[in-house]
Structures are given as C-alpha cells and as structure tokens.
Design an enzyme around this catalytic site. Structure first.
Site, mmCIF file in Angstrom:
data_model
loop_
_atom_site.group_PDB
_atom_site.id
_atom_site.type_symbol
_atom_site.label_atom_id
_atom_site.label_comp_id
_atom_site.label_asym_id
_atom_site.label_seq_id
_atom_site.Cartn_x
_atom_site.Cartn_y
_atom_site.Cartn_z
ATOM 1 N N LYS A 17 0.468 -0.973 -0.580
ATOM 2 C CA LYS A 17 0.123 -0.046 0.210
ATOM 3 C C LYS A 17 0.454 1.230 -0.091
ATOM 4 O O LYS A 17 1.511 1.304 1.189
ATOM 5 C CB LYS A 17 -0.839 -0.046 0.939
ATOM 6 C CG LYS A 17 -1.624 1.287 1.106
ATOM 7 C CD LYS A 17 -2.377 2.124 2.328
ATOM 8 C CE LYS A 17 -2.847 3.142 2.665
ATOM 9 N NZ LYS A 17 -3.698 3.243 4.346
ATOM 10 N N GLY A 31 -7.953 9.227 9.423
ATOM 11 C CA GLY A 31 -8.232 9.326 10.531
ATOM 12 C C GLY A 31 -9.243 10.362 11.093
ATOM 13 O O GLY A 31 -9.647 10.886 11.914
ATOM 14 N N ALA A 79 -9.423 5.841 3.747
ATOM 15 C CA ALA A 79 -8.951 7.120 4.622
ATOM 16 C C ALA A 79 -10.357 7.966 4.647
ATOM 17 O O ALA A 79 -11.047 7.549 3.794
ATOM 18 C CB ALA A 79 -8.092 7.489 3.961
#
Lengths: 257, 333
Positions: A96, A157, A184
């Site tokens: 990734k 986040g 994300a």
C-alpha cells in the site's frame, strides 16, 4: 467476488492493524470482521533481526493476507526504500503506497506518488496507491502499472465520511473495470455503506474500528455495512424523485360507499 | 524458608517487599549493576488508573486503583497526589471527547480552571479533563528507596553479572526479569518505548499533563528542579537501539505545543526501553517449573506492580505454608 492483483477475496473490508488497545483486541476484531487483508505499517526500527517479530507473527497467525504500507513516508526515496524493506520482512510483493504531502490533513503528494508507483511497478510490486479522487492522477497511476486505486473519501483518521459524493461517483464512472477501494476518512458503518452503494469494490479502514469503544463489535458492524452496501449496489437501487410515488395504485381501487 | 526474586526492577522490588511482609527470607538477584536499570528506568511513574482506561481493560483500573496508597505506605512522602490534567487543542476536541467517553473519575475543566490548576498553562487550552484522584512518583527515586528499605529489612542483593546465587538453594524462585523473560515465556512480546528528559527553569507544572493528539499523544511528568519527563512512543518491536530522529521530533514538537518554553529547554537525556507485554497487554502471574513469574507489565509497571506482587506473594505463601492462617485466594489474572 473481489479480485485484487489476481487474488480472489470474498470480504470487501480491509482492516488496518494500528492503534488497537492490544493485539488480542486486534485479533478478535479481524476475526469478527471476516476481513482477509490486514494492512501493517513498517517502521524502520522494526526491520531487521527479531525486531517486531512477535507482533507480525501474531498477525500472520490470523490467516489473513498482509498488505504492508509505507505510512509516514514523504518522498519517493523513502517510500521505495520502505516498500523494499516490507517485501523482505513480510515476504509479499503487495504494497500500500502512501506518500504524504501535507502534515495537517495527511493528503497524498500525488506527484511523488506517481513516481514512486512507477518505480515499484517496474520492480514487480503489486501497488495499492493511496490517492485522492483526482481523475488525472488516477489515469497516471494506471499508466505506470497500478491495477488498483485507493482514493480517500476524507482525510486519514478524520472519521468524517465521504466529503464529495459527486467526485467519488465520477471516479467510479471513469474507471468501470478497475478495483476501487475507498481508503481513509470513513468513520461510521453508514459511510462504508454509502460508498459501497456507489459501486466501490471495497473499503479500507483502521481508526474507525481501532478507536471504537468495542473494536470487535464495530468490526462486525462494518463488515455487515460493507456487505449491505455491496448487495444494494448489485440489486439495483431506485433513483430518488422529488415527488411522492404511491406504493399502492389508486386507479382501480375499490370504492366502498 | 528462602525465596529468590530474579530481577530488581519495579516488579521484583515490589514483590520482594510483599514477600518480606509475609515473613519470608528474600534474596534479590539482578544482572545489572544496580536496581531499576531495565524498563523501569524509563517509566513515567504515573499512577493513573482512570486515564489508562482509555485504551486498557477494566482490570487495569481495578488492579491499579490502590497503587498510590501502596506506594505511599511503602515510601512515605514519595507519592504526589495532585491528579492528572488532560488537555487538547481546539482542533483536537473530538480526541478529548473520545477520551472522556472511555474514562471516568474526571471533571471537565475550562480555561480558567486549567489556569488555576497549572498557572503556566494559562491561556493555552480551552478544554481539559481533570482526574483529581490520580497521583505520580519519581520511578528512579522510588526504586532506590525500595532498595534501601529492603536492604535495611535484611534482604540480600546480588547485583552485577558475577556472584549470582545458586537457584537450587531456594524454596522457590520468582522471576521478575521483565523483557528478559520474552525469550523464555511463550506469548510475551516487546513494545519499544522512547522518552526524553527536558530541563528548563521557565515552566512549572504540579502534575502530569497529557496532551491528546490524533497521532502523537504525549505526557509530561514533572520531576522537580525544572526537570520533565516526556514520553512515550509505542512501537511493536524489541529493538532497544537509541531513539529515532522521528520519535525525538514528534515528542519535542508535541511538548512545544504544550508550552513554547520547552523549545528553550535542554535535552538532558533520551532513553529507550522495551515493555514486556502479553497479547491482551495485561500482566499475569505465570507458573514456572521452579516457582512463579510476574510478567507482561507492559506500560503499567508502577501502576500494577503492587497488585501483581500481592498476588504472587499470596500464591507462594499458600503453597509454601499451606498450614498457615487463611488467605484470600489470589487470581492469576
């Protein structure tokens, strides 16, 4: 069935392994999510020797495929070096690719990303690029050899969910045959359902589960939400309308006087 | 009846005291040249069972809740009961709310109350949580204090690699070797922690301050005389090498965010320790062929060592003196 670099997967939920209260909670979350791919971030201190072995062995013992990531890298050189180390440590060519451009919102530096992806694809890596919803960048990533794209839907986040549905919709329409994974920004199961309803192939998340009050229960909730969104997409949903449409026909209805 | 405690860190010394209190003759063996030079040397010394509940299991709260009283009784004057202050910048308010949702034993404090608690933080934070029941101590002073007190109570210390006692001469061995036990105890792993000490006369804090941040939360523990311990990273590796530049930058940046005067402070020490931990990050009294082990203290050494020492000592007493008075059966967690 989802196919990523010729690997067939039945789960459309990919989980990160950071920030859980303990490895035991992580293991239980992975189990209850049914996920088959777990991302692991490699820090320089972990590479080499026995270091980090116990934690990585625990993840391996869960029977999942490991997707190492280059979290925290800001340049092509850092990302390529980390990817090469990860290939040695985890014995996989999957990576990734994360190349961060801004500290505050952890936005990908798409210019460095494309260059790093070019180098790694040439070296035989199966690259999963963490990118934005920019279509031109997506084209460039495919040009250099990526077979999967992982756009954000909001900053890492942030837990704020899809910020631009029209951009995500446009991306899905522009790359009909390419596996697209939202990576994300997902905070709640409904966010995962929303992007899966748009036709995205999978979602990747970490903090939304790891930071939950009961991570294993949240992992299961996300698993169900992801499946529900996919099933709805495949079943074909109604287009919204501005006016009411009666579910029971009015004409022909019996009149009782 | 003679017992051998292996390891003179926080687990070993607290266990030695619990065994002495039960009337055993105790000897302590430590490979290093002095007590408390392993993972305990890098501890924060926060007795913060409520704050730790943010990520730890409920057991950490129940086992740790009496820690401050235990230390105060063992070492009068060493425990500072000023609570813990948890703050976050305005943009990280969701972190503060998340922390509040996972914990209890606090009250919310506003800018004026933060100023009243810590005058040097005046105007810097609008929102915080105050955990009034929590305490802290200086880990190095505490372990040296235990060493002196145990020696005065007749405990023999074997320090340094030479002159280690013959284990077969003891009725039982209690292994408290911390990260050294990783090699022999199945399921035990190491979690690297990096910390540093700053020294500045420009800031005064009365209690540990935790700054919440989505990626780099830190704590600052005042040690007196203008010294502050800043910690700590959590990295899944057993690497004990020096602190990385990245970790140093993250810790310093976040300390600077708490107060810019930390930018002028001197970095007087950096350190790296390896926390021994089981998969659930909870400590455990483990059966060993020659006795017991207290293992997996993770990041809760000073908080949980008293409870684990009590459990292990009670188990040994039960086995070695079965005809004695009645004891509460300890659990092995």
């Amino acid at each position: 069935m989802l196919s990523l670099y010729e690997t067939k997967l039945s789960s459309r939920l990919l989980l990160g392994s950071a920030r859980y209260p303990s490895p035991a909670v992580l293991a239980e979350s992975v189990r209850r999510s049914g996920t088959e791919v777990v991302t692991v971030s490699l820090r320089r201190e972990m590479a080499g020797g026995k270091a980090g072995g116990a934690f990585f062995e625990m993840i391996r013992s869960l029977g999942v495929r490991i997707l190492p990531n280059t979290a925290g890298c800001h340049t092509v050189a850092e990302a390529v070096l980390t990817a090469r180390m990860a290939r040695e440590v985890f014995r996989t060519n999957w990576i990734k690719l994360e190349v961060i451009g801004r500290h505050d919102n952890l936005q990908p530096d798409v210019f460095e990303l494309v260059e790093a992806a070019r180098t790694l694809c040439e070296e035989g890596f199966a690259v999963f690029p963490y990118t934005t919803d920019d279509l031109v960048v997506a084209e460039r990533l495919l040009d250099v050899g990526c077979e999967v794209l992982m756009p954000w839907c909001a900053p890492i986040g942030s837990a704020s969910g899809p910020r631009s549905l029209s951009a995500l919709t446009a991306m899905r329409a522009a790359f009909p045959g390419i596996p697209l994974i939202v990576d994300a920004g997902i905070g709640r199961p409904s966010h995962a359902t929303t992007v899966m309803e748009l036709g995205y192939d999978a979602v990747l998340l970490n903090t939304a589960v790891a930071g939950a009050g009961d991570p294993p229960a949240m992992a299961e909730a996300f698993s169900r939400a992801t499946m529900a969104g996919r099933q709805a997409f495949e079943a074909g949903m109604l287009e919204p309308r501005d006016v009411a449409v009666a579910s029971t026909p009015i004409i022909g209805k019996g009149v009782f006087a | 009846m003679r017992l051998l405690v292996k390891g003179a860190g926080v687990a070993g010394l607290t266990a030695a005291l619990e065994l002495v209190r039960r009337g055993f003759a105790v000897e302590v063996a430590e490979k290093r040249s002095a007590v408390g030079l392993g993972a305990s040397h890098y501890a924060g010394g926060m007795l913060a069972p409520y704050c730790e509940r943010e990520v730890a299991e409920e057991a950490v709260l129940t086992l740790g809740i009496h820690a401050a009283s235990w230390w105060e009784e063992a070492l009068p004057g060493e425990v500072v009961r000023n609570g813990t202050l948890v703050v976050a910048s305005g943009r990280d308010l969701p972190e503060l709310n998340r922390f509040a949702a996972r914990t209890r034993g606090y009250r919310r404090v506003n800018a004026e109350e933060i100023e009243a608690l810590e005058p040097d933080l005046a105007g810097r934070f609008q929102h915080g949580l105050f955990f009034a029941e929590e305490a802290h101590l200086d880990p190095r002073r505490a372990l040296n204090g235990l060493h002196e007190m145990l020696a005065a109570r007749g405990v023999t210390f074997h320090l340094g690699s030479g002159g280690q006692p013959e284990e077969g001469l003891f009725s039982a061995v209690l292994d408290c070797t911390g990260p050294t036990a990783i090699a022999t105890l199945p399921g035990l792993r190491g979690v690297r922690g990096e910390m540093l000490y700053l020294e500045t006369p420009d800031i005064c804090l009365s209690r540990p301050v935790r700054l919440l941040h989505p990626r780099h939360p830190i704590y600052i523990v005042p040690r007196g005389d203008g010294r502050f311990m800043i910690g700590a990273t959590m990295i899944e590796t057993e690497d004990e090498g020096p602190i990385s530049a990245r970790s140093l930058m993250e810790l310093l940046n976040t300390a600077y965010a708490v107060h810019p005067a930390f930018g002028e402070a001197r970095v007087v020490e950096t350190g790296t320790g390896v926390r021994p931990a089981f998969a659930d990050n909870l400590p455990c009294v483990v059966e060993r062929p020659d006795g017991l082990a207290i293992a997996g203290m993770y990041r809760h050494g000073f908080l949980l060592a008293p409870a684990m020492a009590g459990q292990a000592a009670a188990l040994l007493e039960q086995r070695l003196r079965p005809a004695g008075k009645e004891f509460n059966r300890a659990t092995t967690g």
